[in-house]
Design an enzyme around this catalytic site. Structure first.
Site, mmCIF file in Angstrom:
data_model
loop_
_atom_site.group_PDB
_atom_site.id
_atom_site.type_symbol
_atom_site.label_atom_id
_atom_site.label_comp_id
_atom_site.label_asym_id
_atom_site.label_seq_id
_atom_site.Cartn_x
_atom_site.Cartn_y
_atom_site.Cartn_z
ATOM 1 N N MET A 14 1.366 -1.204 -0.108
ATOM 2 C CA MET A 14 0.185 -0.430 0.159
ATOM 3 C C MET A 14 0.887 1.448 -0.116
ATOM 4 S SD MET A 14 -2.631 -1.284 2.485
ATOM 5 C CE MET A 14 -1.739 -1.619 4.597
ATOM 6 N N ASP A 15 1.465 1.404 -1.353
ATOM 7 C CA ASP A 15 2.499 2.489 -1.846
ATOM 8 C C ASP A 15 1.725 4.632 -1.490
ATOM 9 O OD1 ASP A 15 4.636 3.581 -1.106
ATOM 10 O OD2 ASP A 15 5.610 3.435 -3.117
ATOM 11 N N GLY A 16 2.089 4.741 -1.293
ATOM 12 C CA GLY A 16 1.328 6.512 -1.488
ATOM 13 C C GLY A 16 0.392 7.135 -0.736
#
Length: 289
Positions: A40-42
């Site tokens: 879960m990047d960003g």
């Protein structure tokens, strides 16, 4: 007027839900992934991009996670893994770490509610990682969640917290060595081992012969789940960032350009379509390895 607006929104939501079910029905003709993992990047970039209060991106990201879980379980994906908090994240500012721990505690408590998505789909929750590194309130809440969902058997949600793949491998090797050493010591003390340690060379050589791949794999944090079929990492990044390195040799990595809070049904659908397109190749590679 307000009632008409609510009615229109309800009808629209029902139509969207029906369309998604029809799409899932068509896709189910092809291979269905058993295990999907998410990086879960960003979340922080989304906060800056939308000029939100610090930490707001992670809350929006949690809503995105709930949507992804819903899509996965309705499509028939049995195992889902999310990379929630890396050991490396402890290096961030104490204020940010504490904020994330507080948010994690809040969301774990939501999982325990009767009407939560976990109980709706019969999901067993497993927290994977070095849980000793977590604050006591979060660790105890995680243990309560695992205990409360232990009898759920329709699906499995693995939440990787205080996790890195290198730490997982190190832990598994250490546990395997200690277990095998205890077995040998017990055999020799009872006389049944016939001097097992002394046969065939020194102790290190003997340990090398005795510990098998299966011994290490059963002590991995992720032992309860099969290897992932798809890893989805948002923000367009193709790095695994020390996530499931042991398990991801033959899986499909999908890297949509959207930030995690922006991920939606279109990205999920595209990941499934691409997986089905290359499934034969991935299956062949898995059998050869």
């Amino acid at each position: 007027m307000e009632r008409i607006r609510e009615r229109v929104i309800q009808i629209y939501g029902n139509l969207v839900s029906l369309l998604q079910k029809c799409i899932f029905c068509i896709l189910s003709v092809g291979p269905i992934p058993s295990h999907i993992a998410f990086i879960m990047d960003g979340n922080r970039r989304f906060t800056k991009k939308c000029k939100l209060m610090e930490g707001a991106g992670h809350k929006v990201g949690f809503s995105a996670l709930m949507s992804m879980l819903k899509y996965c379980y309705e499509f028939g994906v049995r195992y889902v893994t999310v990379y929630a908090f890396s050991i490396e994240n402890f290096k961030r500012s104490p204020e940010e770490v504490q904020s994330l721990m507080d948010l994690m505690l809040e969301k774990i408590e939501e999982i325990l509610k009767e009407q939560s998505i976990v109980n709706h789909y019969g999901v067993r929750v497993i927290f994977s990682g070095n849980l000793k590194l977590l604050s006591e309130p979060v660790r105890l809440a995680a243990e309560r969640a695992m205990l409360a969902t232990a009898k759920n058997s329709k699906a499995v949600l693995s939440i990787c917290v205080a996790y890195t793949s290198t730490n997982e491998i190190m832990h598994a090797v250490q546990e395997s060595c200690e277990e095998k050493w205890d077995e040998i010591t017990l055999l020799n003390s009872s006389g049944a081992g016939y001097g097992l340690i002394s046969l065939g060379g020194n102790e290190q050589d003997e340990m090398g012969h005795l510990i098998k791949l299966t011994d290490i794999e059963k002590h991995m944090y992720m032992a309860a789940s099969p290897d992932p079929d798809i890893i989805i990492r948002t923000s367009g990044e193709t790095r695994l960032s020390n996530f499931l390195l042991w398990q991801s040799a033959n899986c499909y990595l999908y890297s949509p350009s959207v930030l995690w809070p922006e991920i939606g049904f279109c990205q999920f659908l595209w990941a499934i379509l691409n997986f089905q397109r290359i499934h034969f190749y991935l299956d062949k590679q898995r059998k050869q390895s």
